[in-house]
Design a protein around this motif. Structure first.
Motif, PDB file in Angstrom:
ATOM      1  N   PRO A 178     -64.186  49.383 -90.723  1.00 34.48           N
ATOM      2  CA  PRO A 178     -62.900  49.412 -91.418  1.00 34.48           C
ATOM      3  C   PRO A 178     -62.846  48.370 -92.530  1.00 34.48           C
ATOM      4  O   PRO A 178     -63.362  47.264 -92.390  1.00 34.48           O
ATOM      5  CB  PRO A 178     -61.882  49.096 -90.309  1.00 34.48           C
ATOM      6  CG  PRO A 178     -62.582  49.473 -89.040  1.00 34.48           C
ATOM      7  CD  PRO A 178     -64.018  49.155 -89.271  1.00 34.48           C
ATOM      8  N   SER A 192     -60.777  45.123 -89.189  1.00 32.57           N
ATOM      9  CA  SER A 192     -61.522  45.164 -90.453  1.00 32.57           C
ATOM     10  C   SER A 192     -62.787  44.316 -90.349  1.00 32.57           C
ATOM     11  O   SER A 192     -62.755  43.193 -89.833  1.00 32.57           O
ATOM     12  CB  SER A 192     -60.660  44.655 -91.608  1.00 32.57           C
ATOM     13  OG  SER A 192     -59.590  45.538 -91.860  1.00 32.57           O
ATOM     14  N   MET A 201     -50.148  53.504 -95.986  1.00 30.06           N
ATOM     15  CA  MET A 201     -51.249  52.885 -95.260  1.00 30.06           C
ATOM     16  C   MET A 201     -50.798  51.486 -94.857  1.00 30.06           C
ATOM     17  O   MET A 201     -49.751  51.012 -95.299  1.00 30.06           O
ATOM     18  CB  MET A 201     -52.518  52.815 -96.124  1.00 30.06           C
ATOM     19  CG  MET A 201     -52.425  51.832 -97.285  1.00 30.06           C
ATOM     20  SD  MET A 201     -53.987  51.667 -98.212  1.00 30.06           S
ATOM     21  CE  MET A 201     -54.021  53.253 -99.051  1.00 30.06           C
ATOM     22  N   THR A 202     -51.564  50.843 -94.029  1.00 34.01           N
ATOM     23  CA  THR A 202     -51.193  49.510 -93.566  1.00 34.01           C
ATOM     24  C   THR A 202     -51.237  48.506 -94.718  1.00 34.01           C
ATOM     25  O   THR A 202     -52.234  48.396 -95.422  1.00 34.01           O
ATOM     26  CB  THR A 202     -52.141  49.052 -92.446  1.00 34.01           C
ATOM     27  OG1 THR A 202     -52.033  49.952 -91.348  1.00 34.01           O
ATOM     28  CG2 THR A 202     -51.784  47.646 -91.979  1.00 34.01           C
ATOM     29  N   ALA A 240     -58.777  50.631 -94.537  1.00 30.13           N
ATOM     30  CA  ALA A 240     -57.887  50.711 -93.373  1.00 30.13           C
ATOM     31  C   ALA A 240     -56.580  49.992 -93.643  1.00 30.13           C
ATOM     32  O   ALA A 240     -55.544  50.332 -93.068  1.00 30.13           O
ATOM     33  CB  ALA A 240     -58.584  50.109 -92.155  1.00 30.13           C
TER      34      ALA A 240
END
Length: 319
Positions: free
Chosen positions: A8, A270, A227-228, A90
């Motif tokens: 990620p 990540s 998305m985050t 991500a």
């Protein structure tokens, strides 16, 4: 051997200070997606941002009212180039000014909204710089806790950026910053570096423009993120567009929690950190915050080409 994009990804958008003369020259020439973003910036802002990012002098690009839209336009141009090749992080995060680019990448703001907001933000911040003899100072080689203690002993100095474990930026009145600089060196700091900025960002002196900028934010619709987005104000994921609006106002005088932001991304899974924009400041910070992670930049043609090649390779393997 080329690089591989492992696991990620956190996309990191840089802030003020990452600008460089000529930062858009190759981008505009080599990538039509980038050229389109700069054309949008020129039209929305009614000034030649594309030319300033290509041929503007260092002095021109250091003007706060120019720097902010220039950095955001360049970052979004690189984002569109990456996205066209299948780049899907991500999560995204932005360092101070870079938060506007991160929000645009996540669909919370349109590109036009982000550019208009940062242009106004830059104008307002420049006004503070003209009226208050302020300064910003990077202190290297002391812990953040020690820097906080020194600021407590010098009214008018505040922590602005927690950039890496032993690099902390302070902001405030020129007198207070000079006092902390002397104390930091006496306390064993490796060095202190005055930042070439147009105003004392991320301290209470910015409260003078909070109402004006808050009104600008209130005029804009904010969508929920697609998305985050990890906020550099709270070091936590945004829950809504409404929260993003609140945090952009808080960000003016609040400190940038960059160490905690990167660590939050790592805790979220990540393993690769990609800086999306000009310069390489965030790449350097990330290597010292998270040496175990893969850290990549896109701020020059060579580094961007390497990331694009990795994206093409990943797509070829997937197909």
């Amino acid at each position: 051997m080329g690089i591989e994009l492992e696991g990620p990804i956190l996309g990191m958008f840089p802030g003020q200070g990452s600008q460089r003369p000529g930062m858009a020259t190759a981008l505009r020439a080599d990538h039509h997606e980038a050229a389109a973003v700069f054309a949008t910036a020129d039209a929305v802002l009614e000034q030649p941002i594309s030319q300033l990012c290509s041929t503007g002098s260092e002095e021109e690009l250091q003007r706060t009212d120019i720097t902010q839209p220039a950095v955001v336009a360049t970052s979004l141009a690189i984002w569109d180039v990456l996205r066209a090749r299948g780049f899907e992080p991500a999560a995204v995060a932005g360092h101070s000014l870079g938060e506007f680019a991160a929000l645009a990448a996540a669909g919370v703001l349109t590109y036009e909204q982000a550019l208009l907001l940062v242009a106004r933000r830059g104008e307002l911040m420049a006004q503070v710089g003209e009226s208050v003899p302020g300064a910003m100072l990077a202190i290297i080689g002391l812990s953040a806790e020690r820097v906080e203690e020194l600021c407590e002993q010098a009214p008018g100095a505040e922590v602005a950026n927690y950039n890496e474990p032993e690099q902390t930026v302070i902001s405030g009145t020129a007198t207070a910053i000079a006092e902390v600089e002397t104390a930091a060196l006496a306390a064993g700091a490796e060095k202190c570096v005055r930042l070439k900025v147009g105003a004392p960002f991320h301290c209470s002196l910015m409260d003078a423009i909070a109402a004006d900028f808050g009104a600008e934010l209130d005029r804009q619709p904010f969508a929920d993120p697609r998305m985050t987005v990890i906020s550099s104000v709270t070091a936590a994921p945004l829950r809504s567009g409404a929260e993003a609006r609140i945090l952009l106002r808080r960000q003016l005088s609040g400190s940038v929690q960059w160490v905690r932001t990167v660590r939050a991304a790592l805790n979220g899974g990540s393993t690769t950190l990609v800086e999306i924009g000009p310069g390489r400041a965030l790449t350097g910070f990330a290597k010292r915050i998270a040496p175990e992670a893969q850290t990549l930049g896109t701020g020059n043609p060579k580094n961007l080409a390497a990331v694009l090649a990795a994206l093409e390779n990943a797509r070829a393997i997937a197909s």
